[in-house]
Design an enzyme around this catalytic site. Sequence first.
Site, PDB file in Angstrom:
ATOM      1  N   TYR A  81     -34.944  -7.397 -22.998  1.00 54.11           N
ATOM      2  CA  TYR A  81     -34.399  -8.388 -24.011  1.00 54.11           C
ATOM      3  C   TYR A  81     -34.038  -9.907 -23.583  1.00 54.11           C
ATOM      4  O   TYR A  81     -33.579  -9.733 -22.466  1.00 54.11           O
ATOM      5  CB  TYR A  81     -33.249  -7.826 -24.749  1.00 54.11           C
ATOM      6  CG  TYR A  81     -32.578  -8.785 -25.922  1.00 54.11           C
ATOM      7  CD1 TYR A  81     -33.144  -8.881 -26.965  1.00 54.11           C
ATOM      8  CD2 TYR A  81     -31.128  -9.004 -25.660  1.00 54.11           C
ATOM      9  CE1 TYR A  81     -32.509  -9.536 -28.222  1.00 54.11           C
ATOM     10  CE2 TYR A  81     -30.593  -9.864 -26.641  1.00 54.11           C
ATOM     11  CZ  TYR A  81     -31.397 -10.314 -27.687  1.00 54.11           C
ATOM     12  OH  TYR A  81     -30.440 -10.899 -28.703  1.00 54.11           O
ATOM     13  N   ASP A 124     -34.594 -13.508 -15.581  1.00 60.82           N
ATOM     14  CA  ASP A 124     -33.649 -13.425 -16.689  1.00 60.82           C
ATOM     15  C   ASP A 124     -32.389 -12.911 -16.240  1.00 60.82           C
ATOM     16  O   ASP A 124     -32.454 -11.495 -16.199  1.00 60.82           O
ATOM     17  CB  ASP A 124     -34.182 -13.000 -18.264  1.00 60.82           C
ATOM     18  CG  ASP A 124     -32.866 -13.041 -19.172  1.00 60.82           C
ATOM     19  OD1 ASP A 124     -31.946 -13.529 -18.643  1.00 60.82           O
ATOM     20  OD2 ASP A 124     -33.319 -12.724 -20.263  1.00 60.82           O
ATOM     21  N   LYS A 180     -23.247 -14.338 -19.299  1.00 57.24           N
ATOM     22  CA  LYS A 180     -22.355 -13.318 -19.352  1.00 57.24           C
ATOM     23  C   LYS A 180     -21.449 -13.554 -18.033  1.00 57.24           C
ATOM     24  O   LYS A 180     -20.517 -14.187 -18.302  1.00 57.24           O
ATOM     25  CB  LYS A 180     -23.112 -12.041 -19.238  1.00 57.24           C
ATOM     26  CG  LYS A 180     -24.194 -11.929 -20.458  1.00 57.24           C
ATOM     27  CD  LYS A 180     -24.497 -10.568 -20.768  1.00 57.24           C
ATOM     28  CE  LYS A 180     -25.201 -10.603 -22.178  1.00 57.24           C
ATOM     29  NZ  LYS A 180     -25.100  -9.651 -23.078  1.00 57.24           N
TER      30      LYS A 180
HETATM   31  C1  LIG Z   1     -31.079 -10.126 -20.229  1.00 54.47           C
HETATM   32  C2  LIG Z   1     -30.780 -10.956 -21.653  1.00 54.47           C
HETATM   33  N1  LIG Z   1     -31.118 -12.171 -21.735  1.00 54.47           N
HETATM   34  C3  LIG Z   1     -30.698 -12.954 -22.876  1.00 54.47           C
HETATM   35  C4  LIG Z   1     -29.869 -12.539 -23.596  1.00 54.47           C
HETATM   36  C5  LIG Z   1     -29.304 -13.175 -24.790  1.00 54.47           C
HETATM   37  O1  LIG Z   1     -27.889 -13.598 -24.294  1.00 54.47           O
HETATM   38  P1  LIG Z   1     -26.928 -13.997 -25.657  1.00 54.47           P
HETATM   39  O2  LIG Z   1     -26.504 -12.927 -26.321  1.00 54.47           O
HETATM   40  O3  LIG Z   1     -25.866 -14.843 -24.829  1.00 54.47           O
HETATM   41  O4  LIG Z   1     -27.841 -15.188 -26.301  1.00 54.47           O
HETATM   42  C6  LIG Z   1     -29.438 -11.042 -23.426  1.00 54.47           C
HETATM   43  C7  LIG Z   1     -28.122 -10.577 -24.053  1.00 54.47           C
HETATM   44  O5  LIG Z   1     -27.866  -9.314 -24.095  1.00 54.47           O
HETATM   45  C8  LIG Z   1     -29.806 -10.276 -22.266  1.00 54.47           C
HETATM   46  O6  LIG Z   1     -29.193  -9.046 -21.897  1.00 54.47           O
END
Ligand SMILES: Cc1ncc(COP(=O)(O)O)c(C=O)c1O
Length: 436
Positions: free
Chosen positions: A143, A246, A274
């Site tokens: 994700y 990511d 995060k």
């Molecule tokens: C690996 C990863 N990338 C991107 C995101 C998106 O981040 P946000 O919820 O701060 O937009 C998440 C959210 O859980 C994530 O786990």
Amino acid sequence: MSLQGKETKLLFQKAKSVIPHGVNSNFRYWGDDDTLVITKGEGAYIWDADGKRYIDYRLGFGPIILGHGYPEVVETVQGAIADGVVFAWTTPWEISLAERITKMCKVDKVRLTNTGTEATMHALRIARAHTGREKFIKFEGQYHGMVDYFMYSTASSNLSSLGSKRSPINAVTTSGIPKAINQYVINLPFNDFERLEETIAAKWHDIAAVFVEPMLGNCAGVMPQKGYLEKIRELCTKYGIVLVFDEVKTGFRIANGGAQEFFKIQADLVTFAKAMGNGFPVAAIAGKEDVMMTIQPGAMAHGGTYSGNVAGAAAAVATLEILEKQPVIETINKRGNALMTGIDEVLTEAGIPHVVTGVPAMFGILLGTDEEPKDFRDYLNGDGHLYEKIGMEIIRNGIQPDADGREPWFLCYALSDEDVAETLNVFNDAVKKAKD
Ligand SMILES: Cc1ncc(COP(=O)(O)O)c(C=O)c1O
């Protein structure tokens, strides 16, 4: 039995009358009887509107690396925001934060954003502008945020929607995505060396980026097999593809330098969010000089009114300073190891086939199999229902991981040995009950 006490139920009804389904993110909706309203967090604990205390292993889906309401972070933010929050100019907080990130993560340049989604969205644009190519590879069960391009074959997909492993189908995970977007996305099963090599060899001239969560932070913490990330690195270098790690979940959590440090591989671009702000909305795109300098005023856009805002930047400066000065990850690893070992022992004793996946700071539990999962498809073949049954039982008893086994257990610095012992006791009782 509903998770909601009287006050929580009342507040949730109110919420539903003005907020669709009573939540500001669909992932927080657990149904009308089990969606909570939280009024306080402190250290490793949260309290709902009825005053029920939980040991928190969701930690807001991962951001809380130190603890809720961590005093040093709160005080730094309070002091900083008294002088204003946004100026549409650079502030010393942003400079200090970028300096820290370059040092901790061995990257050349950093741009700040507010959320992981904004970071990955911009990373994709940078990669496309850098290469002049339009498609990208991502992996099933991963994700990367709410951007249309990433909403395919995420951990919300069903096994039957993914097609065969030989020729995976892009399984769209939400309504509202234009059909045309599909042509830019290539989903592959994680840890499949053959599929990766074959796909890149055939299509490299169209591929701008490989986006990868270095471990599956949205699918039970499934780990990369030996050599897999190295293979991705090698192929991206060979074919001029931008490798994007990511690290929205792994960054500043699995090591001070994130997955790049943990796996000893440098990507071309990295996205952080995060843990970097211990819960404050702050995120970053970072990476190598030549790729980051694709960003160019008037030519290649990155922006955002709140990017680098004082609240987020100050929170991140304070958080990263604590990470550098105190044994945060070391302590989390110690407690996480005890928890992973304890969970393994309880399940072994109960005779339930299982694998504990991931790393101490974010780990998963797969039930119904003894085989280490390699990808999202392996995860889906496990017994998610049994996991949910045990999960809901421990939540009712004050221990709160996500009831959905795809979401890892997250640990924070404030978690104590006593919390770990309490968690294992409750887990043991829940497993026994589930077996009966
Ligand atoms: C690996 C990863 N990338 C991107 C995101 C998106 O981040 P946000 O919820 O701060 O937009 C998440 C959210 O859980 C994530 O786990």
